[in-house]
Design a protein around this motif. Structure first.
Motif, PDB file in Angstrom:
ATOM      1  N   LEU A  84       5.492  -2.974   5.851  1.00  0.00           N
ATOM      2  CA  LEU A  84       4.391  -2.553   4.980  1.00  0.00           C
ATOM      3  C   LEU A  84       3.773  -1.247   5.472  1.00  0.00           C
ATOM      4  O   LEU A  84       3.399  -0.372   4.684  1.00  0.00           O
ATOM      5  CB  LEU A  84       3.339  -3.662   4.901  1.00  0.00           C
ATOM      6  N   TYR A  85       3.668  -1.105   6.793  1.00  0.00           N
ATOM      7  CA  TYR A  85       3.155   0.148   7.369  1.00  0.00           C
ATOM      8  C   TYR A  85       4.057   1.313   6.966  1.00  0.00           C
ATOM      9  O   TYR A  85       3.580   2.373   6.549  1.00  0.00           O
ATOM     10  CB  TYR A  85       3.075  -0.002   8.891  1.00  0.00           C
ATOM     11  N   MET A  86       5.358   1.123   7.093  1.00  0.00           N
ATOM     12  CA  MET A  86       6.304   2.190   6.736  1.00  0.00           C
ATOM     13  C   MET A  86       6.164   2.557   5.252  1.00  0.00           C
ATOM     14  O   MET A  86       6.154   3.726   4.886  1.00  0.00           O
ATOM     15  CB  MET A  86       7.737   1.738   7.023  1.00  0.00           C
ATOM     16  N   PHE A  87       6.049   1.529   4.401  1.00  0.00           N
ATOM     17  CA  PHE A  87       5.920   1.787   2.968  1.00  0.00           C
ATOM     18  C   PHE A  87       4.632   2.554   2.665  1.00  0.00           C
ATOM     19  O   PHE A  87       4.551   3.249   1.649  1.00  0.00           O
ATOM     20  CB  PHE A  87       5.930   0.467   2.192  1.00  0.00           C
ATOM     21  N   SER A  88       3.615   2.456   3.533  1.00  0.00           N
ATOM     22  CA  SER A  88       2.322   3.086   3.234  1.00  0.00           C
ATOM     23  C   SER A  88       2.367   4.616   3.339  1.00  0.00           C
ATOM     24  O   SER A  88       1.403   5.284   2.969  1.00  0.00           O
ATOM     25  CB  SER A  88       1.219   2.515   4.144  1.00  0.00           C
ATOM     26  N   PHE A  89       3.472   5.170   3.827  1.00  0.00           N
ATOM     27  CA  PHE A  89       3.615   6.642   3.855  1.00  0.00           C
ATOM     28  C   PHE A  89       4.072   7.192   2.501  1.00  0.00           C
ATOM     29  O   PHE A  89       4.211   8.402   2.349  1.00  0.00           O
ATOM     30  CB  PHE A  89       4.628   7.054   4.934  1.00  0.00           C
TER      31      PHE A  89
ATOM     32  N   LYS B  10       0.841  -1.200   0.000  1.00  0.00           N
ATOM     33  CA  LYS B  10       0.000   0.000   0.000  1.00  0.00           C
ATOM     34  C   LYS B  10       0.875   1.247   0.000  1.00  0.00           C
ATOM     35  O   LYS B  10       1.962   1.244   0.585  1.00  0.00           O
ATOM     36  CB  LYS B  10      -0.906  -0.001   1.227  1.00  0.00           C
ATOM     37  N   THR B  11       0.405   2.299  -0.655  1.00  0.00           N
ATOM     38  CA  THR B  11       1.201   3.528  -0.723  1.00  0.00           C
ATOM     39  C   THR B  11       0.423   4.726  -0.197  1.00  0.00           C
ATOM     40  O   THR B  11       0.830   5.861  -0.411  1.00  0.00           O
ATOM     41  CB  THR B  11       1.682   3.799  -2.162  1.00  0.00           C
ATOM     42  N   THR B  12      -0.707   4.461   0.450  1.00  0.00           N
ATOM     43  CA  THR B  12      -1.344   5.538   1.207  1.00  0.00           C
ATOM     44  C   THR B  12      -1.459   5.067   2.644  1.00  0.00           C
ATOM     45  O   THR B  12      -1.706   3.887   2.913  1.00  0.00           O
ATOM     46  CB  THR B  12      -2.729   5.898   0.651  1.00  0.00           C
TER      47      THR B  12
END
Ligand SMILES: [Ca+2]
Ligand SMILES: [Ca+2]
Ligand SMILES: [Ca+2]
Ligand SMILES: [Ca+2]
Ligand SMILES: [Ca+2]
Ligand SMILES: [Ca+2]
Ligand SMILES: [Ca+2]
Ligand SMILES: [Ca+2]
Ligand SMILES: [Ca+2]
Ligand SMILES: [Ca+2]
Ligand SMILES: [Ca+2]
Ligand SMILES: [Ca+2]
Ligand SMILES: [Ca+2]
Ligand SMILES: [Ca+2]
Ligand SMILES: [Ca+2]
Ligand SMILES: [Ca+2]
Lengths: 158, 158, 158, 158, 158, 158, 158, 158, 158, 158
Positions: free
Chosen positions: H83-88, H21-23
């Motif tokens: 994955l959480y970090m990538f979502s920013f 995810k990217t948001t």
């Protein structure tokens, strides 16, 4: 500058008949008077050229020895410290024992307010061993400080 | 130098029939008596050659394990520590679990005044994980110190 | 971006049934086509998580393996390279042999214009051993370059 | 100092309506005239903020991109280079492909005498991948130099 | 993995009766056959635990010895190299002489295609001394390379 | 030591009426005679305190300027070089232009056998820019060397 | 180990009447015979304790002096080199002159096959100055090498 | 090793249908039970691959995020953290806001005894910004410790 | 993400009419509201591009300025901080005065709970000067903390 | 900026008749008024260019001297500090004495709230000696702080 009287007891510095003993020789240590007893201060020695033997296999070990102390009436003369360090060359002992022995010999020589000794030994079998021992003179505030200082060497290693 | 009596229990050092176990084997750990019980001191081990397996995927993990402890009656023999570390080679566990297990095994072996164990694991998925566990013997001042030491490993990393 | 056709042969990347072999397995290596054959270029891999066994004592060894190659028609897929490296985990060989074997397996897989492999092994007995092997395709200018490159790894170590 | 005429074509620098594209956009690159054609010189860019996507799994990748070139008639404007680099943000490609594409886009824009592009990608699965591509203008001495420069990036890494 | 035949002549590795000689003993060096004679490769040893004596004053000296060689038919066994290095412990010689002697002993043992030996000695009187000697087998291209390599150690020091 | 005659032309060193110009002032540069014309040698200046302005936005830029030259008949006096560097303080130019201008001014002053100038500018927009320009006196061997030196600054950066 | 005959001419080492001259005294330099004339080798000295005076203002300057040479028939004795270096303490000269003088004095003493001298002077006015001079014996291959070595010191600085 | 029951809730590790995810997506975070509740310990994550957007200009920002926490009943699973970090990736916020949001999301997920989050953002306009936020569970000793820890990140930066 | 209301007062960020003042201009500083007043946190700025003038000689000085503060109701906007820093470009003051002035201006702007400012100035005459000033809001615990923090900058320098 | 009145007593800065004394001259030290008496702050000096003589052998010694102090009414002027440091050039004293003397001279000049002085001396005979002395004004909280600071220098060395 120090007068000759203030240098009494310093026999090894500038002497050209230096004997390099290679068996444990605490008697080579020399001291001279502290000219600044009015203010406590710290003296640090870094000795990257220490070698001794494994007490069980006889294999040579190598270490950097670090010494920090707060003098009371005496300072250790640095050339005599060098000769003392070299005298472990054919001495066999565990790393933990070497570091405790060095600390106790300097306590005996100097009766310092505080002292700590650390050994950074080269790895054996993929593991490095670093002992750290210290001492605060009983009845001074350094007795309590010695306990908190046990963790100091850990935290300055990266 | 240590007498033979002082080396009793040290069976692995200098022994040429070394067996390298690759499944978790706390029984290989050996200890020997502390000859300097009069002064608390710190012993540090750096073990950059640790490897274990991911408990879910089986993928090998790699870490540097750092151990610091204040001995009471016993010291851990370093070759036995090496063999213990190698015994995680085919063991699967999370990084946080490995570090806690190592700490508990050494507490059981040595009953030390204080011990701390840190794992610097290689990154996975762009993230590195470093667990740090410690222990202070109940009823000593090191019980309280253990709590403040939880932050020590953080601050020595740059 | 690569089309599916351009990714044919890449079976391990993104696959969740990954098997981690621990005995020497050159067959896990995979390749995919080089889309830039018009210009020679260099591809570098740094593999700091290599471990194997001593062929005589069985003691685990650890190394960082560095690979540099100039592709011809194929590139090695990096996840398959990881699995290949992990497959040395229970393989016993001298450091010099491991490095030569890795180089020869990659030559066989890729038929590259040039390749070099270096192993930075952790010290044993106070001595570190770093082998460096390379290969230039016969009939190309890289055959001669390979000889001068034998000294390259020495000079980039400090 | 450059006259306005000498800055013609530089539209992004100091412009406050900057659009940050996140899909591959070589058209954002801008150039301006080289005022020192009498002497060959080298221009280096360090771009530590590069990110793209894995072409198969979609996972973000991160790299430091290093560019070195000898200009002929034109220089690349650095703000436009920044926007070009940012345009890989949602682009999926292998590391080896990204580096070759960047090099080819700059050759097309600038027709330089020489150019080299290196990518220092963050590790995945315990392995780091660093591609290095270069180009020397055909018919100049830089065509031959390009071949010897293939090994340069290897040797400056420690 | 090496067969027992391929390990013939390797007597010290894994042997528990190791004798640590402390007077110059080139006879402890052992060799084993090179299994990769088809491709020239480089073998590097880093020996940070070297100590000898000053030939005039008897003061202990300390150094890191670095060895790089291209084998022909034989490789030096690393445990025997360790014992050889330790045998300088009570040997007195100038730094320049120690480095040349080590190189010549290894040439005699291995008859290598190329070898170089460097000593990084600890400072005395505020000055450090680093000798570097090398050898290329007469009649090979390494004879000429040896001359250009004389400057290599200088340039990799910062 | 230099006689007064040998210091003729050195007017700024030790002078207490120093004027710090902040607009480009090549006329402040001073030179003095080379007393060692019999052997070519290299002179290096590191100037980490360079600042200029962006020619389009007026934003201050900061750089470390590195200069290396082989003198012919003259050496540049270092205090005058400092004042020359400071004179860029309110000068607006691209990084590539600043470095070329400095090189050309020193060529004009000294007519050296060889010179190179490098600028290590602080990053803007996540990208750093390092220009490198050089010059070899026509008709000397340094004319050809200048071309190969174009790559030198790249390779000494890590 | 060297015989007494081989140490003839070495008068300062181990001598306790050492005189520390503080005005330029090339006559203190001593040499002894090279016992390895069969193979060219390199000898390096690092002298981080050099100080001299500014020839115009009298302000003390500080530098690290680095010396590399290939001996012919003689080696310089390191204690005499220390005393020679100390003799610049009250000598006033430009940095470029000091480095050339040191090189020429050693050429005169040793008649070496090759020598180079570098000075890393501390910054003055925000600028550091590092001179590098060298010499190859006329009629040997080192005469040509000296010219290419002029750039060596630049490239090993970061 | 953990039983399957002890891994309940861990759904992403080893799963090949990973969605990047990217948001901003705090819901991807997963936790698992702490098996060592008897002793407080510290868990550290280093995340050098963080990227977000400037909330006003849309320009990409890059940072290294460092997280340290003392678990209570739960540990965060590291792949879900990735994955959480990538979502920013496509989230726009000031640096100070990002760091506070990450800390608050982890407090909500884990209810830890203590947590701290630091962001080492890449420079913009010649200035770097590093926010550091922390939290100690109310009613525990970590509430007070949090206040003293505000200065910790400053002091470990050099 | 911040709403427009939450960005009120932020006028310089993304604005293309930036004026770079070069005389001391505290009025350019801008602030915006702190959205996380529930937890104290630390904000760090590293400003390696600071330059001012010597108040007596006019010579340019260069420094890295480090700022750490705990916000209360407001945060300083980083682009305005950049412009404020640049405004010292033609301002003459002693190093100790610059650092105190910067701290006082930020206290006035932000009324923070705590702030500290450090200046790492480049050496002059062989000596470097690093001032460190701080402030804790009266009536908060940070008033006392400020006194103990006076020693923090010393200890993080190596 | 400071008025002329505020610079009264500063006679050496910008003066071109500088005399470089080489025998111990505490009278060259100058001070000027502290304009920020409302807040305690720390001033640090790094002096890497210190040299003195051994009191027994006359051999030159070299050190980096570090000074940290909290001013009361006065600041030491940095050029006068430089001249004071240079005046030890021909002064003979033990390392421990030099550091205590410097501290006492600055206490006498400035009557500061706190001061500490550290000497990092170059090794002699394989051992380095680093003395550290400090002082807190009697009747202030810095008197007690001085005692705890005795250990600070140890811990910032690696
Ligand atoms: Ca240490
Ligand atoms: Ca490793
Ligand atoms: Ca660590
Ligand atoms: Ca290497
Ligand atoms: Ca990065
Ligand atoms: Ca690189
Ligand atoms: Ca060593
Ligand atoms: Ca040293
Ligand atoms: Ca070296
Ligand atoms: Ca700078
Ligand atoms: Ca550079
Ligand atoms: Ca120095
Ligand atoms: Ca250098
Ligand atoms: Ca940091
Ligand atoms: Ca600092
Ligand atoms: Ca220090």
């Amino acid at each position: 500058m120090r007068s000759e009287a203030e240098l009494e007891g310093v026999t090894l510095l500038g002497n050209n008949k230096t004997q390099y003993k290679t068996t444990y020789s605490p008697e080579v240590l020399e001291k001279f008077p502290n000219k600044h007893p009015g203010n406590d201060y710290m003296v640090t020695f870094n000795c990257p050229e220490f070698t001794s033997l494994c007490p069980k296999t006889g294999q040579p070990d190598f270490a950097e020895i670090k010494i920090n102390y707060i003098p009371d009436q005496y300072l250790v003369e640095s050339k005599s410290l060098k000769l003392y360090m070299f005298s472990f060359r054919n001495h066999g002992d565990f790393h933990e024992d070497c570091v405790n022995i060095i600390m106790k010999d300097l306590v005996k020589l100097l009766n310092p307010k505080y002292i700590e000794v650390e050994g950074i030994f080269m790895p054996r079998g993929g593991i490095s061993l670093y002992p750290f021992a210290n001492y605060g003179k009983p009845g001074t505030e350094f007795e309590a400080i010695a306990k908190t200082r046990l963790f100091a060497a850990i935290d300055r290693r990266k």
